[in-house]
Scaffold this motif. Structure first.
Motif, PDB file in Angstrom:
ATOM      1  N   LYS A 158      -9.526  71.692 -17.439  1.00 32.72           N
ATOM      2  CA  LYS A 158      -9.863  72.752 -18.382  1.00 32.72           C
ATOM      3  C   LYS A 158      -9.188  74.032 -17.905  1.00 32.72           C
ATOM      4  O   LYS A 158      -9.081  74.270 -16.692  1.00 32.72           O
TER       5      LYS A 158
ATOM      6  N   VAL B  36     -16.606  74.270 -20.117  1.00 30.28           N
ATOM      7  CA  VAL B  36     -16.391  75.707 -19.901  1.00 30.28           C
ATOM      8  C   VAL B  36     -16.586  76.468 -21.210  1.00 30.28           C
ATOM      9  O   VAL B  36     -16.091  77.578 -21.375  1.00 30.28           O
TER      10      VAL B  36
ATOM     11  N   VAL C  73      -9.330  78.224 -18.333  1.00 32.32           N
ATOM     12  CA  VAL C  73     -10.079  79.374 -18.863  1.00 32.32           C
ATOM     13  C   VAL C  73      -9.195  80.607 -18.771  1.00 32.32           C
ATOM     14  O   VAL C  73      -8.232  80.650 -17.998  1.00 32.32           O
TER      15      VAL C  73
ATOM     16  N   CYS D 254     -15.302  73.070 -25.389  1.00 28.07           N
ATOM     17  CA  CYS D 254     -16.157  72.093 -24.709  1.00 28.07           C
ATOM     18  C   CYS D 254     -16.118  72.342 -23.213  1.00 28.07           C
ATOM     19  O   CYS D 254     -15.567  73.339 -22.760  1.00 28.07           O
TER      20      CYS D 254
ATOM     21  N   SER E 211     -15.244  68.491 -17.251  1.00 28.88           N
ATOM     22  CA  SER E 211     -15.811  69.810 -16.986  1.00 28.88           C
ATOM     23  C   SER E 211     -16.016  70.515 -18.318  1.00 28.88           C
ATOM     24  O   SER E 211     -15.239  70.327 -19.257  1.00 28.88           O
TER      25      SER E 211
ATOM     26  N   ILE F 145     -10.814  73.095 -12.986  1.00 27.77           N
ATOM     27  CA  ILE F 145     -10.979  74.268 -13.848  1.00 27.77           C
ATOM     28  C   ILE F 145      -9.972  75.293 -13.349  1.00 27.77           C
ATOM     29  O   ILE F 145     -10.029  75.731 -12.197  1.00 27.77           O
TER      30      ILE F 145
ATOM     31  N   PHE G 241     -20.042  77.101 -15.448  1.00 25.96           N
ATOM     32  CA  PHE G 241     -19.240  75.918 -15.766  1.00 25.96           C
ATOM     33  C   PHE G 241     -20.020  74.698 -15.281  1.00 25.96           C
ATOM     34  O   PHE G 241     -20.684  74.753 -14.246  1.00 25.96           O
TER      35      PHE G 241
ATOM     36  N   ASP H 119      -9.804  65.368 -15.282  1.00 26.59           N
ATOM     37  CA  ASP H 119      -9.987  66.230 -16.447  1.00 26.59           C
ATOM     38  C   ASP H 119      -9.502  67.622 -16.058  1.00 26.59           C
ATOM     39  O   ASP H 119      -9.673  68.045 -14.917  1.00 26.59           O
TER      40      ASP H 119
ATOM     41  N   ARG I  91     -11.560  76.604 -25.270  1.00 23.51           N
ATOM     42  CA  ARG I  91     -12.901  76.555 -24.699  1.00 23.51           C
ATOM     43  C   ARG I  91     -13.984  76.156 -25.688  1.00 23.51           C
ATOM     44  O   ARG I  91     -14.998  76.807 -25.825  1.00 23.51           O
TER      45      ARG I  91
END
Lengths: 360, 360
Positions: free
Chosen positions: A148, B76, A150, B360, B74, A114, B159, A146, B358
């Motif tokens: 992500k 978020v 933010v 998922c 993950s 993340i 998260f 994975d 964001r």
């Protein structure tokens, strides 16, 4: 550990293949589109040395019939880089060690990132490279991942989750509930180094000597301990294992005491606390027995085999300072006490929360 | 999905056993001490319905000899709660679906929580309860977990990382590289609902009708598809599967086209886009083919078996609207095109980043 601390220099990191004209993570890197693909192919895969198929949603691993161990841990340590390591090797070694505490042989790790928008690519790249090196050193593959992203301000630079899968060899039965009165308690080496390493950089305190993290993978140490027991005809002699991370040595022994409904008695003078850790802790008002470690293991071993296990541990670099620090007793179930150097006894109990937040 | 949307009401959530006098997450809940233990024992374990041994660092699962699939994701998403679900069931179903896309039967999930200090316990409790219910509904167990707490402002509420392990039945060979010219492309139902559900609450836009997320576990649908092929003597007829999440239908088909070095041709008029999704997308300037889904699957199937697979899908609630939307061609390797209702052809390609962050 006898090895030199890992050299981390984000300034010297070069992306193996150039990413699109950007030096920072953008929201789009987490969008599952072309930027995500570039990040995987140009940054993560070269760092992890993967020969896998990134086009898959999951990785396939071969296993024998029997038991597998599964574990997960998220890493939110701040700062990301500290003496002797960074969040990347912590995330690899920490999850390997959770598997090792079940006696499992790790076969694969997953990595979930993340990332805060705006993080410099060199930082993510250096962390990923460290993860790849740590995994290679441990002989474990990062099989899938994975990412992500933010928005800026919605995370603190970088969080990493690693989950791990390991194969538990037939006959191995290790669990906190198996500790029993009479067991010897062994710690694999000096305690308190990781927590002090983090605190020293976070607070900018100079303790004279640099204390580096003890982050290290312990599955080979555990395998050597189990092999030594098997060779001496007592394959089930290692009853319980725990890596004393958050909450330190105290949390580990109290949790096992509770799980097995036994008491724990430690001899404080035998617990290996380095002078640097001890003086840093007294300066900061911390109890070294409650400070986190990332490359140590606490073992509860049948007393008839503790000399054998100790010898096997000391024969390996991760266990060269292994020593017996106490025993399991039938009294005061669920509690741990120490015999102090002054001839008194004190109860040691877990903190309500923690002494140092975000140490892993 | 024919079912009513899941009812999420944090206001009515009651912690099964009272936690210490606090209504909000404190840093100490992530410290590995007494507060952490209380959170696990009073909030997570009751929610997950676990009968496991929380004292362990890893969970043990029995597996047959063969292949396991391992995956991680993950989550978020913002907001945490949205029409039809929340981050919790998304995290459970999403990881189950990644396993399903390898043809794996899920046997265990891990759950890693990164929580912002100050988050209300009822919010974490409601999410955990939703995860437990979603896992139970899917017949999968959450076998182990981890919680870290970061300071206020260092994360955006919550998260979740879920990793999953599944057993791949013997003979199942599903992978993006296996798509081949002639394959029929099937989608399991209406597309675009999840992304529009998120966008409608995030932007506070009223599209007249409430669009709810399609979040659902798809492993039983996949098992039914594989069973139907096996029963008709073509066990390997499902070549590739993908759940079209981030990047939507377009990302899924383009990634498979690239992995298999084939071309994809879709018939736009046959792609099931609900009127509500279509009008919301045209209002927002989005392409429904690029909007995320969380309960749909795209299948690349040998044309001789597509009728069989389609019938098996339509016999289940998750696949009642399944339909053939296109085919694999030998031309334009790595590219996807659609035949528009106007008789023209357009290239469809992935976004550089994403249309909606964001989701998922």
């Amino acid at each position: 550990m006898p090895e030199a601390p890992m050299t981390i220099d984000p300034a010297n990191w070069v992306c193996p293949l150039p990413l699109r004209e950007t030096k920072r993570i953008m929201l789009g890197h987490g969008g599952g589109g072309v930027l995500s693909e570039e990040l995987i192919e140009n940054l993560f895969l070269p760092a992890f040395g993967s020969t896998g198929k990134p086009g898959r949603d999951s990785a396939l691993l071969d296993v024998p019939a029997g038991r597998i161990a599964v574990t997960t841990d998220s890493y939110v340590v701040q700062p990301l880089f500290f003496p002797g390591g960074n969040i990347g090797d912590l995330a690899v070694n920490g999850t390997i060690n959770d598997l090792a505490c079940s006696g499992a042989v790790p076969i694969g790790l997953t990595a979930g990132f993340i990332v805060e928008e705006g993080l410099e690519l060199v930082v993510l790249g250096a962390v990923a490279q460290t993860m790849g090196k740590a995994a290679a050193k441990a002989g474990v593959t990062i099989v899938t991942g994975d990412t992500k992203v933010v928005g800026k301000g919605s995370a603190d630079q970088l969080f990493i989750n690693t989950a791990g899968v390991g194969v538990v060899p037939p006959g191995v039965e290790i669990g906190p509930e198996r500790a029993r009165p009479g067991d010897h308690i062994i710690v694999s080496g000096n305690i308190g180094e990781h927590g002090v390493a983090i605190m020293s950089v976070r607070e900018g305190i100079d303790f004279g000597t640099v204390v580096t993290t003890d982050s290290a993978p312990l599955h080979r140490l555990v395998a050597a301990m189990l092999a030594a027991c098997a060779a001496s005809g007592a394959p089930g002699a290692v009853h319980a294992l725990r890596d004393p991370t958050r909450g330190g040595l105290v949390a580990s022994v109290v949790e096992i005491a509770k799980a097995a409904s036994v008491g724990v008695e430690l001899d404080e003078a035998t617990i290996p606390v380095p002078e640097t850790v001890s003086s840093a802790c007294s300066f900061l008002g911390l109890d070294p027995l409650q400070v986190a470690n990332e490359g140590k293991i606490v073992a509860f071993v049948d007393p008839s085999q503790s000399a054998t296990v100790l010898a096997a541990m000391r024969a390996r670099p991760e266990g060269v300072n292994a020593t017996i620090i106490g025993r399991v007793v039938a009294e005061h179930s669920g509690m741990a006490v120490t015999n102090t150097p002054f001839g008194t006894t004190r109860v040691i109990d877990r903190e309500l929360g923690e002494q140092l937040p975000r140490i892993c």
